[in-house]
Every structure is written in C-alpha cells, then in structure tokens.
Scaffold this active site. Structure first.
Site, PDB file in Angstrom:
ATOM      1  N   ASP A  91       0.823  -1.214   0.000  1.00 35.53           N
ATOM      2  CA  ASP A  91       0.000   0.000   0.000  1.00 35.53           C
ATOM      3  C   ASP A  91       0.859   1.267   0.000  1.00 35.53           C
ATOM      4  O   ASP A  91       1.972   1.276   0.524  1.00 35.53           O
ATOM      5  CB  ASP A  91      -0.906  -0.018   1.242  1.00 35.53           C
ATOM      6  CG  ASP A  91      -2.055   0.970   1.128  1.00 35.53           C
ATOM      7  OD1 ASP A  91      -2.314   1.467   0.011  1.00 35.53           O
ATOM      8  OD2 ASP A  91      -2.703   1.245   2.158  1.00 35.53           O
ATOM      9  N   LEU A 111       9.794 -21.117  -4.799  1.00 35.99           N
ATOM     10  CA  LEU A 111       8.827 -20.215  -4.164  1.00 35.99           C
ATOM     11  C   LEU A 111       7.435 -20.357  -4.780  1.00 35.99           C
ATOM     12  O   LEU A 111       7.299 -20.367  -5.999  1.00 35.99           O
ATOM     13  CB  LEU A 111       9.299 -18.761  -4.351  1.00 35.99           C
ATOM     14  CG  LEU A 111       8.323 -17.669  -3.890  1.00 35.99           C
ATOM     15  CD1 LEU A 111       8.290 -17.577  -2.370  1.00 35.99           C
ATOM     16  CD2 LEU A 111       8.709 -16.320  -4.499  1.00 35.99           C
ATOM     17  N   HIS A 141       2.361   3.236  -8.975  1.00 34.80           N
ATOM     18  CA  HIS A 141       2.092   1.811  -9.237  1.00 34.80           C
ATOM     19  C   HIS A 141       3.250   1.192 -10.022  1.00 34.80           C
ATOM     20  O   HIS A 141       3.646   0.058  -9.777  1.00 34.80           O
ATOM     21  CB  HIS A 141       0.785   1.644 -10.012  1.00 34.80           C
ATOM     22  CG  HIS A 141      -0.425   2.103  -9.258  1.00 34.80           C
ATOM     23  ND1 HIS A 141      -0.651   1.775  -7.941  1.00 34.80           N
ATOM     24  CD2 HIS A 141      -1.485   2.868  -9.633  1.00 34.80           C
ATOM     25  CE1 HIS A 141      -1.792   2.316  -7.537  1.00 34.80           C
ATOM     26  NE2 HIS A 141      -2.319   2.990  -8.545  1.00 34.80           N
TER      27      HIS A 141
HETATM   28  C1  IPE Z   1      -5.407  -2.608   0.043  1.00 37.78           C
HETATM   29  O1  IPE Z   1      -5.049  -1.289  -0.143  1.00 37.78           O
HETATM   30  C2  IPE Z   1      -5.447  -3.343  -1.270  1.00 37.78           C
HETATM   31  C3  IPE Z   1      -4.148  -3.555  -1.932  1.00 37.78           C
HETATM   32  C4  IPE Z   1      -2.989  -3.215  -1.449  1.00 37.78           C
HETATM   33  C5  IPE Z   1      -4.202  -4.241  -3.204  1.00 37.78           C
HETATM   34  P1  IPE Z   1      -6.153  -0.135  -0.288  1.00 37.78           P
HETATM   35  O2  IPE Z   1      -5.422   1.128  -0.465  1.00 37.78           O
HETATM   36  O3  IPE Z   1      -7.130  -0.505  -1.331  1.00 37.78           O
HETATM   37  O4  IPE Z   1      -6.890  -0.209   1.137  1.00 37.78           O
HETATM   38  P2  IPE Z   1      -7.660   0.915   1.946  1.00 37.78           P
HETATM   39  O5  IPE Z   1      -8.652   1.515   1.025  1.00 37.78           O
HETATM   40  O6  IPE Z   1      -6.658   1.897   2.418  1.00 37.78           O
HETATM   41  O7  IPE Z   1      -8.270   0.176   3.083  1.00 37.78           O
HETATM   42  C1  IPE Z   2      -1.615   0.279  -3.345  1.00 40.25           C
HETATM   43  O1  IPE Z   2      -1.394   1.658  -3.365  1.00 40.25           O
HETATM   44  C2  IPE Z   2      -1.943  -0.280  -4.711  1.00 40.25           C
HETATM   45  C3  IPE Z   2      -3.337  -0.715  -4.860  1.00 40.25           C
HETATM   46  C4  IPE Z   2      -4.243  -0.707  -3.922  1.00 40.25           C
HETATM   47  C5  IPE Z   2      -3.730  -1.193  -6.175  1.00 40.25           C
HETATM   48  P1  IPE Z   2      -2.583   2.693  -3.359  1.00 40.25           P
HETATM   49  O2  IPE Z   2      -2.994   2.949  -4.766  1.00 40.25           O
HETATM   50  O3  IPE Z   2      -3.686   2.244  -2.459  1.00 40.25           O
HETATM   51  O4  IPE Z   2      -1.874   3.967  -2.757  1.00 40.25           O
HETATM   52  P2  IPE Z   2      -2.449   4.981  -1.686  1.00 40.25           P
HETATM   53  O5  IPE Z   2      -2.949   4.170  -0.534  1.00 40.25           O
HETATM   54  O6  IPE Z   2      -3.552   5.726  -2.358  1.00 40.25           O
HETATM   55  O7  IPE Z   2      -1.301   5.845  -1.325  1.00 40.25           O
HETATM   56 MG    MG Z   3      -4.024   2.472  -0.496  1.00 42.11          MG
END
Ligand code: IPE
Ligand code: IPE
Ligand code: MG
Length: 236
Positions: A14, A125, A31
């Site tokens: 995240d 793995l 990303h």
């Molecule tokens: C969780 O992250 C999902 C992934 C890392 C794929 P999100 O960014 O979607 O989660 P929330 O919205 O902060 O809970």
């Molecule tokens: C995690 O990073 C990737 C996915 C959930 C696909 P985020 O896109 O949630 O990044 P933040 O949380 O907005 O910084």
């Molecule tokens: Mg996120």
C-alpha cells in the site's frame, strides 16, 4: 525455531498513490515503481528459499477506483506478467492467482492461466497474486463450493471450508506485512490470518526495499507465537 523462516509471508502493498502525490506525479507512476519493488521482494524471497509469498495486488474494493486508474493498473499488470513470466519460470517459481480472476481483462486472464500451467510443477517459491481478491468474497464462494460438493451441515467443519478456499493447500500466512502506515487488513486473507503475526511500517510501498523486507523477517523471528497456549518454558 527462532532462526526459521516463516513458511508464508503475505504483503499488503500500500501507498503507491501517496508516493506519487508527494512527488507531483500521477498515481500510475507510484504503481509502476511499486511493481519494481514487488519484483525485488520476489527475487529476495527466491534467494532466501521462502516457501510462499502472497502479494495483495488488487482488491475487490479497488474496482471502485476511477476507471482510468483501474485500466492503467490492469495494463501494468499485463505488462508485468509478460515481462517477468520467463524469469519466474526459470527461477523455479510456482505461480498461482487467488480472487475473482474471471473479472480480470482477457489478456491478463490468459497470461495468468499460461503462467499457472507453465509453473505448476515448479518446486521453488510459491508466488500467490491476490487479484480482484476479497476475504469475505472468498469465504462466501468457499461455502457455496462446499454446499455444491454435498457437504452436509454436520460435516461442515473448518477443514471442509478451508478445502474450498482459493488458498486450499497453502499454509496460512505466518507474517502479514502492510506498508504505508495504515493498520488494517482491508479484507485480506480474513480466514487465514487468524493467527498471523502483523507487521506495519509507515514506509510507502514504492520505497519498500529488500533491506526493509529483511527487517520485517527479523522482527518476526523475535516474536513468540503462543496460539492461545502457555509458553513452553512455563509448562511441566
Ligand atoms: C489494500 O489497499 C489493497 C491492496 C494493497 C491491493 P487499499 O489502499 O485498497 O486499502 P484501503 O482503502 O486503504 O483500506
Ligand atoms: C496500493 O497503493 C496499490 C493498490 C491498492 C492497487 P494505493 O494505490 O492504495 O496507494 P495509496 O494508498 O492511495 O497511497
Ligand atoms: Mg491504499
């Protein structure tokens, strides 16, 4: 015991969006950089001989994001699978996807199927990609599958359910790492995380290095897992 590696590490990757925003870049750049970090963690896992690594790549809830972000994420995923597939095969990685993979774009689905087939006999793995994954959705689908398989109410045990989860046959995650400072599971491996050790770091995923991965594993080794029982030293 303490020197042993966890059998299964699961990662909630995240913070990509915030990493990009801090630099005035579009979210997709976060990303893109995040995908490179995933590669680094996979390589480190192969090198250290880890059994299973699960990466939370896209949640069922993530479909609610703006259409252009979702489609860019899917394009990145497709490009990643195309680029990395041969390396994964070569490194003895067994690839498996969990979640509602049928909802993914056709190109991604085909690459997943191909990689799962090509790596099915590999013994290195086990790399699990959680794609359009939600823990509650997985449990509901598992119950449906168990019922369809003729499991009667009296025979509906924890094992019966587990056998129908997407993760059937995999060990439960010993360690779940979440980056970006959020301290929640966000619908990840709800059933399987019952006794997982949780590791939270404020590092954003695009900054999560191999060193930090090793730090998390070291932290895990220092923990005492009791599973509700009394510490071994206190018994007898
Ligand atoms: C969780 O992250 C999902 C992934 C890392 C794929 P999100 O960014 O979607 O989660 P929330 O919205 O902060 O809970
Ligand atoms: C995690 O990073 C990737 C996915 C959930 C696909 P985020 O896109 O949630 O990044 P933040 O949380 O907005 O910084
Ligand atoms: Mg996120």
């Amino acid at each position: 015991m303490k020197d042993r590696l966890p059998a299964h590490v699961a990662v909630i990757m995240d913070g990509n969006g915030r990493w990009a925003a801090m630099r005035g870049l579009p979210r997709v750049e976060g990303h893109r950089r995040g995908a490179e970090r995933a590669k680094e963690v996979i390589t480190a896992s192969v090198e250290m001989g880890l059994g299973t690594l699960t990466l939370y790549t896209f949640s069922v809830e993530n479909w609610q994001r703006p259409e252009d972000e979702v489609s860019l994420l899917m394009k990145l995923l497709e490009a990643y699978l195309r680029r990395e597939a041969s390396g994964l095969v070569r490194n003895g990685v067994r690839f498996r996807a969990i979640g509602q993979t049928w909802k993914l774009p056709g190109g991604v689905r085909a690459l997943i199927r191909d990689l799962e087939e090509k790596t099915a006999q590999n013994t290195g793995l086990t790399l699990v990609a959680a794609l359009s994954y939600g823990g509650r959705d997985e449990i509901v689908r598992a119950v449906r599958k168990a019922l369809a398989a003729g499991v009667e109410p009296g025979g509906f045990t924890e094992e019966a359910l587990e056998g129908h989860l997407d993760t059937a046959g995999l060990p439960e995650p010993d360690l779940i790492i979440r980056t970006s400072g959020e301290m929640r599971l966000s619908n990840f491996l709800l059933w399987q995380s019952a006794y997982s050790e949780l590791y939270f770091t404020s590092t954003l995923w695009p900054d999560f290095s191999k060193d930090e991965f090793l730090r998390a594993l070291h932290d895990y080794r220092m923990r005492e897992r009791r599973f509700g029982a009394v510490h071994a030293k206190e018994t007898g």
